[in-house]
Design a protein around this motif. Sequence first.
Motif, PDB file in Angstrom:
ATOM      1  N   PRO A  25     -29.666  41.937 -20.285  1.00 44.15           N
ATOM      2  CA  PRO A  25     -28.890  42.093 -21.671  1.00 44.15           C
ATOM      3  C   PRO A  25     -29.661  41.849 -22.842  1.00 44.15           C
ATOM      4  O   PRO A  25     -30.535  41.186 -22.975  1.00 44.15           O
ATOM      5  N   PRO A  26     -29.406  42.708 -23.829  1.00 46.97           N
ATOM      6  CA  PRO A  26     -28.445  43.699 -23.656  1.00 46.97           C
ATOM      7  C   PRO A  26     -28.827  44.854 -23.453  1.00 46.97           C
ATOM      8  O   PRO A  26     -29.858  45.362 -23.773  1.00 46.97           O
ATOM      9  N   TRP A  27     -28.154  45.638 -22.774  1.00 42.30           N
ATOM     10  CA  TRP A  27     -28.167  47.152 -22.231  1.00 42.30           C
ATOM     11  C   TRP A  27     -26.825  47.956 -22.194  1.00 42.30           C
ATOM     12  O   TRP A  27     -26.200  47.468 -21.906  1.00 42.30           O
ATOM     13  N   ALA A  28     -27.260  49.215 -22.261  1.00 42.00           N
ATOM     14  CA  ALA A  28     -26.247  50.312 -22.351  1.00 42.00           C
ATOM     15  C   ALA A  28     -26.698  51.280 -21.903  1.00 42.00           C
ATOM     16  O   ALA A  28     -27.768  51.774 -22.641  1.00 42.00           O
ATOM     17  N   THR A  74     -19.983  55.184 -20.258  1.00 39.65           N
ATOM     18  CA  THR A  74     -21.164  54.359 -20.536  1.00 39.65           C
ATOM     19  C   THR A  74     -21.161  53.276 -19.284  1.00 39.65           C
ATOM     20  O   THR A  74     -20.093  52.918 -19.304  1.00 39.65           O
ATOM     21  N   ALA A  76     -22.736  49.452 -19.097  1.00 39.25           N
ATOM     22  CA  ALA A  76     -23.275  48.576 -20.088  1.00 39.25           C
ATOM     23  C   ALA A  76     -23.163  46.915 -19.645  1.00 39.25           C
ATOM     24  O   ALA A  76     -22.248  46.641 -18.739  1.00 39.25           O
ATOM     25  N   ASP A  77     -23.925  46.237 -20.262  1.00 40.67           N
ATOM     26  CA  ASP A  77     -23.689  44.663 -20.066  1.00 40.67           C
ATOM     27  C   ASP A  77     -22.332  44.339 -20.601  1.00 40.67           C
ATOM     28  O   ASP A  77     -21.972  43.084 -20.192  1.00 40.67           O
ATOM     29  N   ALA A  78     -21.980  44.668 -21.911  1.00 43.40           N
ATOM     30  CA  ALA A  78     -20.708  44.354 -22.358  1.00 43.40           C
ATOM     31  C   ALA A  78     -20.097  45.675 -23.161  1.00 43.40           C
ATOM     32  O   ALA A  78     -21.073  46.360 -23.731  1.00 43.40           O
ATOM     33  N   THR A  81     -21.912  46.943 -26.516  1.00 44.50           N
ATOM     34  CA  THR A  81     -23.334  47.270 -26.558  1.00 44.50           C
ATOM     35  C   THR A  81     -23.512  48.616 -26.703  1.00 44.50           C
ATOM     36  O   THR A  81     -23.255  49.267 -26.048  1.00 44.50           O
ATOM     37  N   ALA A  82     -24.310  48.859 -27.817  1.00 42.40           N
ATOM     38  CA  ALA A  82     -24.910  50.206 -27.968  1.00 42.40           C
ATOM     39  C   ALA A  82     -25.855  50.806 -26.951  1.00 42.40           C
ATOM     40  O   ALA A  82     -26.822  50.062 -26.702  1.00 42.40           O
ATOM     41  N   GLN A  84     -28.960  52.630 -25.430  1.00 41.38           N
ATOM     42  CA  GLN A  84     -30.219  52.359 -25.414  1.00 41.38           C
ATOM     43  C   GLN A  84     -30.837  53.869 -24.849  1.00 41.38           C
ATOM     44  O   GLN A  84     -32.049  54.113 -25.127  1.00 41.38           O
TER      45      GLN A  84
END
Length: 129
Positions: A25-28, A74, A76-78, A81-82, A84
């Motif tokens: 994290p953070p990842w998306a 998407t 994502a971790d949360a 999160t925008a 990448q």
Amino acid sequence: MDALTGLLEGPRARGAFMVRACFDPPWAVRVEDRAPLTVMLLVRGDAWLLPDRGEPVRLRAGDLAVARGPDPYTCADAPGTAPQALILPGGACHYPDGRPLNGSMDLGVRTWGDRPDGGTVLLIGTYQL
């Protein structure tokens, strides 16, 4: 035959793309590949599957998610999160601003992400048929 049985019995290895995705994290990752079917197994960590239409789904280690296309989503971790990375048809990978990733997230044979020993590991199978 119910819809899920038909969906899971129909695809075979034809047209499949398999990858292990590893992130801290953070990842998306924004997925706009238009694939009719994607199967994701969360091996380690937590993740969120965020469809453009519908409710977000939290995934935990051992959970299996089936994304039915061609609608984008998407992962994502949360939820906030925008992205990448952006996955487009034909397996093209870009930064959100449109620049090609050019292999910058390749971690080895069929492994992709930011660290091979990342806290989150997903096994992903995308079917183009």
